[in-house]
Each structure stands twice: as structure tokens, then as C-alpha cells.
Design a protein around this motif. Structure first.
Motif, short mmCIF file in Angstrom:
data_model
loop_
_atom_site.label_atom_id
_atom_site.label_comp_id
_atom_site.label_asym_id
_atom_site.label_seq_id
_atom_site.Cartn_x
_atom_site.Cartn_y
_atom_site.Cartn_z
N ALA A 259 0.83 -1.21 0.00
CA ALA A 259 0.00 0.00 0.00
C ALA A 259 0.87 1.25 0.00
CB ALA A 259 -0.93 -0.01 1.21
N ALA A 260 1.94 1.24 0.81
CA ALA A 260 2.82 2.41 0.87
C ALA A 260 3.53 2.63 -0.44
CB ALA A 260 3.83 2.22 2.00
N CYS A 261 3.91 1.53 -1.09
CA CYS A 261 4.63 1.62 -2.36
C CYS A 261 3.74 2.21 -3.44
CB CYS A 261 5.10 0.23 -2.77
SG CYS A 261 5.80 0.14 -4.41
N VAL A 262 2.49 1.76 -3.50
CA VAL A 262 1.54 2.27 -4.50
C VAL A 262 1.37 3.77 -4.33
CG1 VAL A 262 -0.89 2.23 -5.17
CG2 VAL A 262 0.32 0.09 -4.79
N LYS A 263 1.24 4.19 -3.07
CA LYS A 263 1.04 5.61 -2.77
C LYS A 263 2.28 6.42 -3.12
CE LYS A 263 -0.79 9.10 -0.34
NZ LYS A 263 0.15 10.04 -0.96
N GLU A 264 3.43 5.96 -2.67
CA GLU A 264 4.66 6.73 -2.83
C GLU A 264 5.07 6.85 -4.29
OE1 GLU A 264 6.71 8.40 -0.82
OE2 GLU A 264 8.20 8.74 -2.39
N ASN A 265 4.94 5.76 -5.03
CA ASN A 265 5.47 5.76 -6.39
C ASN A 265 4.44 6.12 -7.46
OD1 ASN A 265 8.30 4.99 -6.03
ND2 ASN A 265 7.42 3.19 -5.07
N ASN A 266 3.29 6.61 -7.05
CA ASN A 266 2.25 7.03 -8.00
C ASN A 266 1.92 5.92 -8.99
OD1 ASN A 266 2.12 9.60 -6.87
ND2 ASN A 266 3.79 10.33 -8.14
#
Lengths: 208, 323
Positions: free
Chosen positions: B127-134
Motif C-alpha cells: 500500500a505504501a509503495c503504490v502511494k509513494e510511487n504514483n
């Protein structure tokens, strides 16, 4: 008639060795990332990364040292709801009815083996409630609760000091600030709870 | 001899021999196209140029289209393209982004370790990766996959990545898979346009504008670390990470490859990648492999570590370890 054949063989072995030894050396000299990091022994100058120099969060200096020297741990006392404990737990008995239930009702103690579970006073100092106490009777500050946990969980503590257990906060560079044991674990029920994942992976489609 | 060709070729600031060499064809075409477009633009001004956007946008897009390969740019040129992309995002989508082109830090080689014993499958990292990396919300793109595996299973290829139930499950362990940032990366070798390469700090990056979308790298990667944009990525503006890096989480387009970059926009600023910061169990360790005092070096020295598919000789900088 035997000697020429033997010589023949020996020559063959010599030639094979001449080819194999340099080839082997060339292969090992190629190294790869494992050799690269093993050969890197000079300490890294943290000042080359300018973004991570300040301490980003309230923290205290850990009494122990890790391989790179000193490190800091996130504070605990300022995050506790009812600190200081001696506001209620002074020398007089608490007279409020159902006080324990109101103040500490949410605590479900599930720590230690089932046959010998821990009690409140295994960790909390009975006559000085702002502190914890070890098995030897040493008083421990709430901010340094790793000293408390490390009595039994010494393997985890060793890994935590080195960096294989626990978490560093926000920055890989600069001053090392890590989470305390209580930053991730509930000390009264330290095992992580079973819960739903926050997201799921979609079924693989096309090339993903 | 075309006089224009000679004129453009004699740039005094061109020092790199790689630059001067392809001067002939590329620069000539560029010049010819410029001349053609000037004629076209002159006509357009007569009959409503608003169709292709404002003059400023047109000029920015033009310059972006004919920019160099990122590796061949000087730092000033990198700054220039980053500023242009910021203005374009403002003009086209009305988004204020801060893009950087931060260079790799000297004496840093990033390494990553994943604790197979500690991971509980909560998927906070994804979830954090999806958010951070657009990452594209429309196709649900994710760089990280967490495999639920039974005890005794040895490779994620037999694990279950599609689990959705309460975790952790007894007698199972969880193994995260993402780009291994190989030191000897097969994807880099496969790329026909040199759109992907390894940076000096060990991160394998993609110049999205140089990618032609042939997907050879997907076929070459043994770790399933690469993702392809089948559509233009859709990211709601309020969820968009505005701090971007040219090689990292800036917006991609349809037909371009992308991949995990150890959050280059964060790691080069001394911060931990989003997945490491989000992990609730501390199963992820990140740091500088060249620093003997770093946590990753402690893990490599003191724990039982292994690398996935090490026999392929890809030399990954992503280790798994057990407690």
C-alpha cells in the motif's frame, strides 16, 4: 613402452592445469557484489548525505553501543496516556471505585508461557510506579524499556542493537534512531495480532 | 553539404565524444524537423493555435521531445528537463510537483534484506509503495508481491500471492518479491534502446522517455520485477506524491516500463524506501553496503542469508534472511 604413455598423460594434465588455474583466478577476481561490500571497510562519512543530519523525532541516547557507535531510541514516556503513574500511584491507596478497570481495563495480559504468565510486578516497580524493574531489582526508565525486554529476549536484543530486529526511523543515513520494543509490540500482549491485509494483490494479468 | 547541418554540429560545449559522434543523423533530423514545424506553426497561428495547447506548452513539449538520453545530459541539462516537466505538469494537469534529478551519493551502494521469519503478510508495504510511487490505480499496479508459502516450500513460484484472508496463517510464512536490483542485471542487457541502466549507487533505473515499450526486459527478468503500462496511469491528484524524481516516481505514460527503484527520490535524500518505513513488523532492512557499520552489513554478517536464484549469476542486492 609404458613410459611414453605416462608422459603423455602428464603433459595432458599440465596443460589442463595451466588453463584451469588462471581461469579460476579470473572467475574469483570478478567478485560481484559480495566481494565489493566485503572489501569496503572504510567507515562511511554520514555528512555526505545532507538531508538526514537532524534528529527528526524525540529520542534518547541508548546506553549500549552498536557496531557504528552510539544510537538513539524513540521516547516512550511522552506517548503514554497517563504518565506520570505516580499521579495516582503514590504512597496512599487509590480510593476511586473501579479505578483499575477505568484506567487499565483495556490491558489484556498475554505475555509469557501459559503455565507461568507474567504479572504486573514482573516488570513494573511496585513502590515506584514510574519505573520498571528487572529480575535483579535494577530500576529501569520507561524510555529504556529495551533493557527490560532484553533480560529474556536477549537474542532479539542482540539483533536489535545490531540492526537485524526492529526498525530504524525514517532515515538510513545520519544519526541512527530506532524504534523501541514498545514502538511495535504491545508489552502486555507482544505477539502481533491476526488481521486483514490492508490491500490485496490483483490476479496476475498479461505481463504483470 | 547542408550548411545547417554544419552549423549545429559545431557546438563548442560538446566535449563528450559519444555526443559528437551521432551528430550527423539525429541533429540533422532535428534541424529539419524544426524547420518543418516552424512552417507549420506559422500556419497554425492563423487558424486558432489553441488546439495544441498554449505556445508555452508547445515549446516545452518540443524541447522535451528532443532532449538527450538522461545519462548523456549534463547536470544543467538535467535541471532544465526537470523544470520543464514541472511546468508541463502544472500546465497540463494543474498539479504542483517538485521534481529532482539528485545524483547518486559517493560511497553508497544500496542493499536490502528481507526477513522471511518476521513478515506476517499485512501488505502495508504494498500500500505504501503504490502511494509513494504514483502507481496506476486503474490497472492496480504493484511493484511488490507478497507470497504466502507453506513451511518447506522453497521458491515463491509455488507460493500464493493472491491471498486475501486474515494473516498470518499458522504453518505459513510470507516472502516479499520485488526488483532485486541485480548488480549483473539481465534486464539492462536485454534493453535495445539503453533506456534502462544501473546507477553507481546500484539502483537499476529506467528513463521512461527513452523506453519504447518492447518489454524485452520483462522477459529477461527472472524476479518478475518489471511492470508495463498498458494504459496511461491514473492517479487521483489528492493521492499523488508531489515530491518526485526524474528516474523514480514521476508520472509515466502508456507503453512505458517501470519498476521498483528503492524509492530513488527518498533513498538519495537519506530516507528509507516507503516499503521499509511502512513495514509494521520490521521485516525489511535497508542501508549502505559499503558502510561497514550499517544495519544491512550487520544482517549479512550475523544472520543466515540467501539470495533468490543466486545460481543465475544475476548478483542481486536483495537478500532474504531468517531469524
Amino acid at each position: 613402452m609404458k613410459t611414453p604413455t605416462l608422459n603423455h598423460w602428464l603433459y595432458g594434465i599440465w596443460v589442463a592445469l595451466l588453463i584451469m588455474i588462471p581461469a579460476d583466478e579470473a572467475y574469483t577476481a570478478e567478485g560481484g557484489v559480495v566481494d565489493t561490500y566485503k572489501n569496503a571497510t572504510a567507515p562511511f562519512d554520514e555528512n555526505t548525505v545532507d538531508a538526514a543530519l537532524s534528529l527528526p523525532i524525540p529520542s534518547v541516547l541508548v546506553t549500549e553501543r552498536y557496531q557504528g557507535g552510539r544510537f538513539w531510541v524513540e521516547t516512550r514516556k511522552d506517548k503514554m496516556q497517563r504518565f506520570k503513574c505516580r499521579q495516582c500511584h503514590n504512597n496512599k491507596p487509590v480510593k476511586v471505585t473501579r479505578a483499575a478497570e477505568i484506567a487499565h481495563g483495556q490491558i489484556a495480559l498475554k505475555h509469557g508461557s501459559e503455565s507461568r504468565p507474567l504479572s504486573c510486578y514482573t516488570c513494573h516497580k511496585k513502590d515506584e510506579r514510574d519505573f520498571l524493574v528487572t529480575e535483579q531489582g535494577t530500576k529501569i526508565d520507561m524510555d529504556h524499556s529495551y533493557q527490560m525486554c532484553g533480560q529474556c529476549h536477549f537474542r532479539q536484543k542482540k539483533d536489535w542493537v545490531g540492526g537485524a530486529h526492529g526498525k530504524r526511523i525514517s532515515y538510513w543515513a545520519g544519526q541512527r534512531v530506532v524504534k523501541n520494543c514498545t514502538g511495535c509490540h504491545d508489552p502486555h500482549s507482544p505477539r502481533f495480532k491476526k488481521r486483514w491485509p490492508v490491500i490485496y494483490s490483483p490476479p496476475l494479468s498479461k505481463s504483470q | 553539404m547542408d550548411p545547417r547541418k554544419n552549423k549545429i554540429c559545431k557546438k563548442p560545449e560538446e566535449k563528450d565524444c559519444r555526443q559528437t559522434k551521432p551528430c550527423g543523423r539525429r541533429e540533422f533530423l532535428k534541424g529539419a524537423a524544426k524547420a518543418a514545424a516552424l512552417g507549420g506553426a506559422a500556419m497554425l497561428t492563423g487558424c486558432g493555435g489553441g488546439m495544441l495547447g498554449s505556445k508555452e506548452e508547445l515549446s516545452l513539449r518540443w524541447k522535451e521531445y528532443f532532449k538527450k538520453h538522461y545519462r548523456l545530459m549534463t547536470q544543467e541539462e538535467k535541471e532544465g528537463t526537470v523544470r520543464r516537466l514541472e511546468s508541463l505538469a502544472k500546465i497540463q494537469n494543474g498539479v504542483n510537483i517538485q521534481m529532482s534529478s539528485t545524483a547518486p551519493i559517493d560511497g553508497v551502494l544500496f542493499g536490502y534484506a528481507f526477513n522471511v521469519t518476521r513478515c506476517e503478510g499485512y501488505m502495508e508495504c504494498v500500500a505504501a509503495c503504490v502511494k509513494e510511487n504514483n502507481l496506476d490505480r486503474k490497472s492496480n499496479m504493484q511493484y511488490i508481491r507478497i507470497f504466502e508459502m507453506e513451511h518447506g516450500q522453497l521458491t515463491p513460484e509455488v507460493g500464493n500471492a493472491k491471498f486475501y484472508h486474515q494473516v498470518p496463517v499458522e504453518d505459513h510464512f510470507y516472502m516479499g518479491v520485488q526488483c532485486n536490483q541485480c548488480q549483473n542485471a539481465p534486464c539492462v542487457k536485454a534493453c535495445p534502446t539503453k533506456a534502462t541502466w544501473q546507477e553507481p549507487d546500484g539502483i537499476v533505473v529506467v528513463d521512461y522517455d527513452w523506453c519504447i515499450g518492447c518489454r524485452y526486459c520483462i522477459a529477461a527478468c527472472p524476479y518478475y520485477g518489471r511492470r508495463f503500462n498498458w494504459n496511461d496511469p491514473v492517479v487521483p491528484e489528492e493521492e499523488m506524491t508531489k515530491k518526485q524524481h526524474y528516474l523514480g516516481n514521476r508520472m509515466r505514460g502508456r507503453g512505458q516500463m517501470e519498476k521498483c527503484t528503492f524509492c530513488v527520490q527518498r533513498s538519495r535524500a537519506g530516507r528509507l524506501p516507503a516499503c521499509v518505513e511502512a513495514c509494521p513488523t520490521g521485516a525489511r532492512v535497508f542501508g549502505n553496503l559499503l558502510d561497514p557499520d550499517s544495519e544491512i552489513r550487520f544482517v549479512l554478517k550475523n544472520k543466515k542469508v540467501f539470495r533468490w536464484k543466486e545460481d543465475l549469476g544475476t548478483d542481486p542486492k536483495f537478500w532474504y534472511f531468517v531469524d
